[in-house]
Design a protein around this motif. Structure first.
Motif, short mmCIF file in Angstrom:
data_model
loop_
_atom_site.label_atom_id
_atom_site.label_comp_id
_atom_site.label_asym_id
_atom_site.label_seq_id
_atom_site.Cartn_x
_atom_site.Cartn_y
_atom_site.Cartn_z
N SER A 34 0.84 -1.20 0.00
CA SER A 34 0.00 0.00 0.00
C SER A 34 0.87 1.25 0.00
O SER A 34 2.03 1.21 0.41
CB SER A 34 -0.91 0.00 1.23
N ASP A 35 0.28 2.35 -0.45
CA ASP A 35 0.98 3.63 -0.40
C ASP A 35 0.68 4.40 0.88
O ASP A 35 0.99 5.58 0.99
CB ASP A 35 0.63 4.48 -1.62
N LYS A 36 0.07 3.72 1.83
CA LYS A 36 -0.22 4.36 3.13
C LYS A 36 -0.12 3.31 4.23
O LYS A 36 -0.28 2.09 3.97
CB LYS A 36 -1.59 5.03 3.14
N PRO A 37 0.15 3.73 5.46
CA PRO A 37 0.28 2.77 6.56
C PRO A 37 -1.03 2.03 6.81
O PRO A 37 -2.11 2.54 6.52
CB PRO A 37 0.64 3.63 7.77
N PRO A 38 -0.94 0.81 7.34
CA PRO A 38 -2.17 0.09 7.70
C PRO A 38 -2.92 0.86 8.79
O PRO A 38 -2.32 1.58 9.59
CB PRO A 38 -1.67 -1.26 8.22
N ASP A 39 -4.23 0.72 8.81
CA ASP A 39 -5.04 1.42 9.81
C ASP A 39 -4.68 1.00 11.22
O ASP A 39 -4.67 1.81 12.14
CB ASP A 39 -6.53 1.15 9.55
N GLN A 40 -4.37 -0.28 11.39
CA GLN A 40 -4.00 -0.77 12.70
C GLN A 40 -3.08 -1.97 12.55
O GLN A 40 -3.07 -2.65 11.53
CB GLN A 40 -5.23 -1.14 13.52
N THR A 41 -2.27 -2.21 13.58
CA THR A 41 -1.37 -3.35 13.58
C THR A 41 -1.52 -4.11 14.88
O THR A 41 -1.89 -3.54 15.92
CB THR A 41 0.09 -2.90 13.42
N HIS A 42 -1.22 -5.38 14.82
CA HIS A 42 -1.24 -6.21 16.03
C HIS A 42 -0.07 -5.81 16.91
O HIS A 42 1.00 -5.46 16.40
CB HIS A 42 -1.14 -7.69 15.63
N PRO A 43 -0.23 -5.87 18.22
CA PRO A 43 0.87 -5.48 19.12
C PRO A 43 2.17 -6.25 18.89
O PRO A 43 3.26 -5.74 19.16
CB PRO A 43 0.31 -5.78 20.51
N SER A 44 2.06 -7.48 18.37
CA SER A 44 3.27 -8.29 18.16
C SER A 44 3.90 -8.07 16.78
O SER A 44 4.92 -8.68 16.46
CB SER A 44 2.94 -9.78 18.33
N THR A 45 3.30 -7.19 15.97
CA THR A 45 3.83 -6.95 14.64
C THR A 45 5.18 -6.26 14.70
O THR A 45 5.34 -5.23 15.38
CB THR A 45 2.86 -6.09 13.80
N LYS A 46 6.16 -6.80 13.99
CA LYS A 46 7.47 -6.17 13.90
C LYS A 46 7.42 -5.14 12.78
O LYS A 46 7.08 -5.47 11.65
CB LYS A 46 8.55 -7.21 13.59
N VAL A 47 7.73 -3.89 13.09
CA VAL A 47 7.71 -2.83 12.11
C VAL A 47 9.15 -2.42 11.79
O VAL A 47 9.90 -2.04 12.69
CB VAL A 47 6.90 -1.61 12.59
#
Length: 446
Positions: A34-47
């Motif tokens: 996507s050309d924009k950040p996800p609306d929300q991420t899981h707390p365990s998601t590595k960014v």
């Protein structure tokens, strides 16, 4: 995992470029771009903060000999001669331990420069494939299949032995049973008859039968030297491509390395078959030759890039390949632009291996094999044309991070799965022993 905010060069024609993009990864596959950040991420998601980086698919290097790092700095100045010269380590010389050390060095070099899939052929592949795979790279390949007695070739003696052929075929069959993993894709086998001149026509027919029985692809040298072309003409009364067609190996499952000394009819034959050209631009030109890549591509061959036994920097190789095409055209044309060699280094290689549905581009559903180039460097700015800058001025050492199937295997330019210094020291020790034995043999022959 989310790779966030980087400039994306996807190699996917439907969405080739995003100035700022977010790549979402789950279960080792790309789930969203996507050309924009996800609306929300899981707390365990590595960014992973990719701002200031250019994100590409992992490169696919379809023809290498990682163990030949043992002749680095020497073979480059010997042309086609090393395999036929006394006093130089040869394919039959490494012990399994030495092969492991040299192969791991070659695999690590390729990985740190952004290659995520390598197709390798040489000796002791039963230890070379796992040695390379331990670094995190996808290691495909095969032991060289031949029935010429390689222990005598460098002495000027060419003889064929059916027992040697049977053994190399048996070794290939065993390698398939141990390492061919069409599901995980971490290791795999591409059958590797060494070359038309080191295989008898009968052995090549046996390889074709094994290919048909297993459904695997073929990787071989084709018209790589005048020695090969003249030998096949004398032995079989035809050119190497004609011989491959005669025995049933010339089709769209063939990866032909080099293809330097080819006639117009050879070029037409290779193109008509839809074979894949493993273009080794740097190696060929270093040895004073140039494959007619422009004519081969126009005839219908699929262009892929390969480092062979040279420096494993695929970014550098894109430059050499682009220059080769333009030299043959005599000018800059639409036929040879950065897009062409970038495609060759990514999707072209994936197609050659039959893996285009799984790797080769940043596409939703494909395996998450990504490379992050650090573009916060003087030679990589300004960002006027990102792909042009990558091809013309970047280097493999600009790679900051490599991700294979969602796993970070290189960070900050350093490998995470293996001890780099231990790999370097083991390879140095192995190479020193190989050169000592080669020079001792030379003294014994003097």
């Amino acid at each position: 995992m989310i790779v966030a905010g980087g400039t994306l060069l996807t190699a996917d024609p439907d969405q080739p470029y995003l100035q700022a993009g977010w790549v979402s990864i789950l279960g080792g596959r790309i789930t969203a771009i996507s050309d924009k950040p996800p609306d929300q991420t899981h707390p365990s998601t590595k960014v992973i903060d990719a701002r200031g980086h250019v994100v590409t698919p992992g490169f696919v290097n379809v023809h290498t000999h990682a163990i030949l790092s043992m002749v680095r700095g020497v073979a480059e100045d010997m042309g086609f001669a090393p395999a036929y010269t006394i006093g130089v380590p040869h394919g039959h010389d490494p012990t399994p331990e030495e092969a492991y050390a040299m192969a791991q060095l070659g695999g690590l070099e390729a990985l740190c420069f952004g290659t995520t899939t390598i197709n390798d052929s040489y000796c002791h592949q039963d230890v070379a494939l796992p040695a390379m795979a331990e670094t995190g790279i996808r290691a495909w390949g095969c032991g060289r299949i031949h029935d010429v007695d390689f222990t005598r070739v460098h002495l000027g003696e060419w003889s064929y032995d059916s027992k040697i052929g049977a053994q190399t075929l048996a070794d290939a069959a065993e390698l398939i049973s141990q390492f061919h993993d069409p599901v995980g894709l971490r290791t795999g086998v591409v059958l590797a008859p060494h070359a038309p001149d080191t295989c008898s026509p009968d052995l090549l027919c046996q390889v074709r039968q094994m290919r048909d029985d297993t459904g695997l692809r073929i990787n071989t040298h084709v018209s790589q030297s005048r020695v090969e072309v003249d030998f096949i003409r004398e032995r079989d009364g035809m050119s190497p491509p004609e011989l491959l067609e005669e025995v049933g190996l010339l089709d769209d499952r063939l990866i032909g390395a080099h293809c330097i000394h080819v006639s117009d009819t050879d070029i037409a034959r290779l193109g008509r078959a839809g074979a894949h050209l493993a273009h080794i631009a740097k190696g060929n030109q270093t040895h004073g030759h140039m494959a007619p890549t422009d004519a081969l591509c126009r005839a219908g061959m699929n262009l892929t890039l390969s480092t062979d036994n040279m420096h494993a920097d695929m970014v550098e190789l894109m430059r050499w390949s682009l220059a080769t095409g333009r030299l043959q055209e005599g000018k800059i044309t639409d036929a040879w632009l950065p897009e062409k060699v970038f495609q060759a280094a990514t999707m072209g290689g994936a197609r050659a291996l039959g893996l285009e549905a799984e790797i080769g581009s940043l596409t939703v559903g494909k395996r998450a094999d990504l490379v992050l180039f650090d573009f916060r460097r003087p030679h990589l700015r300004p960002l006027t044309n990102v792909l042009g800058t990558l091809v013309h001025t970047a280097q493999g050492r600009d790679v900051d991070m490599v991700i294979v199937e969602g796993e970070v295997v290189v960070a900050g330019g350093e490998p995470l799965r293996v001890d780099k210094m231990a790999v370097l020291e083991a390879a140095e020790t192995a190479a020193a022993a190989l050169w000592r034995r080669a020079r001792a043999e030379e003294m014994g022959q003097a």
